[in-house]
Scaffold this motif. Structure first.
Motif, short mmCIF file in Angstrom:
data_model
loop_
_atom_site.label_atom_id
_atom_site.label_comp_id
_atom_site.label_asym_id
_atom_site.label_seq_id
_atom_site.Cartn_x
_atom_site.Cartn_y
_atom_site.Cartn_z
N ALA A 154 0.84 -1.20 0.00
CA ALA A 154 0.00 0.00 0.00
C ALA A 154 0.88 1.25 0.00
CB ALA A 154 -0.94 -0.02 1.20
N ILE A 155 1.93 1.24 0.80
CA ILE A 155 2.85 2.38 0.85
C ILE A 155 3.57 2.53 -0.48
CG2 ILE A 155 4.99 3.20 1.92
CD1 ILE A 155 3.88 1.93 4.57
N ALA A 156 4.04 1.41 -1.04
CA ALA A 156 4.73 1.44 -2.33
C ALA A 156 3.83 2.02 -3.42
CB ALA A 156 5.19 0.04 -2.71
N GLN A 157 2.56 1.62 -3.40
CA GLN A 157 1.62 2.13 -4.40
C GLN A 157 1.48 3.64 -4.28
OE1 GLN A 157 -2.32 0.22 -4.89
NE2 GLN A 157 -3.14 2.29 -4.76
N THR A 158 1.32 4.13 -3.07
CA THR A 158 1.16 5.57 -2.85
C THR A 158 2.38 6.32 -3.38
OG1 THR A 158 -0.26 5.19 -0.95
CG2 THR A 158 0.79 7.35 -1.10
N LEU A 159 3.57 5.83 -3.06
CA LEU A 159 4.79 6.50 -3.51
C LEU A 159 4.96 6.42 -5.03
CD1 LEU A 159 5.35 6.66 -0.48
CD2 LEU A 159 7.72 6.10 -0.99
N ALA A 160 4.71 5.27 -5.61
CA ALA A 160 4.87 5.11 -7.06
C ALA A 160 3.94 6.03 -7.82
CB ALA A 160 4.63 3.66 -7.46
N LEU A 161 2.71 6.16 -7.35
CA LEU A 161 1.75 7.01 -8.06
C LEU A 161 2.08 8.49 -7.91
CD1 LEU A 161 -1.62 5.17 -7.37
CD2 LEU A 161 -0.20 5.09 -9.42
N GLY A 162 2.91 8.83 -6.93
CA GLY A 162 3.31 10.22 -6.73
C GLY A 162 4.69 10.54 -7.28
N ASP A 163 5.35 9.58 -7.90
CA ASP A 163 6.72 9.76 -8.38
C ASP A 163 6.75 9.61 -9.89
OD1 ASP A 163 9.40 9.66 -9.05
OD2 ASP A 163 9.93 8.12 -7.56
N ASP A 164 6.90 10.72 -10.60
CA ASP A 164 6.86 10.65 -12.06
C ASP A 164 8.07 9.94 -12.67
OD1 ASP A 164 8.67 12.68 -11.55
OD2 ASP A 164 7.75 14.13 -12.91
N LYS A 165 9.08 9.64 -11.85
CA LYS A 165 10.24 8.88 -12.33
C LYS A 165 10.13 7.38 -12.01
CE LYS A 165 13.75 12.55 -12.21
NZ LYS A 165 12.87 13.51 -12.74
N ALA A 166 9.05 6.98 -11.36
CA ALA A 166 8.88 5.57 -10.99
C ALA A 166 8.94 4.70 -12.25
CB ALA A 166 7.56 5.35 -10.27
N ARG A 167 9.69 3.58 -12.14
CA ARG A 167 9.84 2.67 -13.27
C ARG A 167 8.84 1.53 -13.24
NH1 ARG A 167 15.04 2.36 -15.42
NH2 ARG A 167 14.03 1.02 -16.94
N GLY A 168 8.31 1.24 -12.04
CA GLY A 168 7.37 0.14 -11.92
C GLY A 168 6.88 0.01 -10.50
N LEU A 169 5.90 -0.87 -10.33
CA LEU A 169 5.29 -1.10 -9.03
C LEU A 169 5.01 -2.59 -8.89
CD1 LEU A 169 3.91 -0.10 -6.41
CD2 LEU A 169 1.88 0.41 -7.79
N LEU A 170 5.62 -3.20 -7.86
CA LEU A 170 5.44 -4.63 -7.59
C LEU A 170 4.73 -4.76 -6.25
CD1 LEU A 170 5.90 -7.63 -8.18
CD2 LEU A 170 8.19 -7.37 -7.12
N LEU A 171 3.49 -5.22 -6.29
CA LEU A 171 2.66 -5.32 -5.10
C LEU A 171 2.51 -6.79 -4.69
CD1 LEU A 171 -0.13 -2.87 -6.29
CD2 LEU A 171 1.76 -2.35 -4.73
N LEU A 172 2.92 -7.08 -3.48
CA LEU A 172 2.81 -8.43 -2.93
C LEU A 172 1.82 -8.40 -1.77
CD1 LEU A 172 6.64 -9.01 -3.00
CD2 LEU A 172 5.00 -10.04 -4.57
N HIS A 173 0.68 -8.99 -1.96
CA HIS A 173 -0.30 -9.17 -0.89
C HIS A 173 -1.09 -7.91 -0.54
CE1 HIS A 173 2.22 -12.68 -0.46
NE2 HIS A 173 3.21 -11.95 -0.01
N GLY A 174 -1.05 -6.87 -1.32
CA GLY A 174 -1.80 -5.69 -0.91
C GLY A 174 -1.89 -4.61 -1.96
N THR A 175 -2.90 -3.77 -1.76
CA THR A 175 -3.15 -2.60 -2.60
C THR A 175 -3.56 -1.46 -1.66
OG1 THR A 175 -5.48 -3.15 -2.87
CG2 THR A 175 -3.96 -4.00 -4.55
#
Length: 189
Positions: A85-106
């Protein structure tokens, strides 16, 4: 790939370190920030109490501060359950993010969330009491509307945190399948 890997609500446990080692062995640079400052928990209830004591805003602040020194490199954000959930929040706010790998959560999406074809891969148990089917369907549609390129993998009969061998949810077959697919995903980024 540069990967920022966030732990679950149980804290920075051996399974998170082992996952980071597995990613490093595949050639990735990985950081595993400790958002709980050394605390780990044996039960969800203890972890939830501590998480509530810290507060959502403080947890997010700690995550942002951990990622900030590396974000210019173009991070893949990844995490387990709460960490996802934290990774998703950060990835969606980072225009340089290369990808998002979610294990067990959204997580919830901000109504104005927008990304430019961000590659996203979700691995989740089926069924999962923390990620029910109706929630996942809505999440998938919202991520698509936000511009993400989403893949979802479900693991029938696995427990919520099935990649952690020290928890009752452990499912060796599902965990191995998850890592095989996830490593392939990371190789495409």
């Amino acid at each position: 790939m540069n990967i920022m890997l966030f732990h679950s609500t149980y804290g920075l446990r051996p399974a998170v370190r082992a996952a980071a080692d597995r990613l490093r062995a595949a050639g990735h640079e990985v950081w595993t920030p400790d958002l709980f400052e050394g605390r780990t928990f044996e039960t969800v209830e203890e972890a939830r109490d501590y998480r509530e004591e810290i507060g959502k805003d403080e947890l997010l602040k700690r995550a942002v501060l951990a990622a900030a020194p590396y974000s210019e490199r173009g991070l893949v954000y990844a995490g387990f359950s709460l960490g996802a959930a934290i990774a998703q929040t950060l990835a969606l706010g980072d225009d340089k993010a290369r990808g998002l790998l979610l294990l067990h959560g959204t997580s919830d999406l901000a109504p104005n969330a927008s990304v430019d074809e961000l590659p996203v891969q979700l691995h989740v148990a089926e069924p999962d009491p923390f990620e029910p089917d109706d929630w996942l369907s809505a999440w998938y549609l919202q991520m698509g509307r936000a511009g993400a390129d989403v893949e979802v993998y479900r693991y029938a009969g696995a427990g919520h945190l099935y990649t952690d061998p020290d928890l009752p949810d452990w499912d060796a077959e599902a965990a191995e399948a998850t890592w095989r697919v996830a490593l392939g995903f990371l190789d495409t980024l």
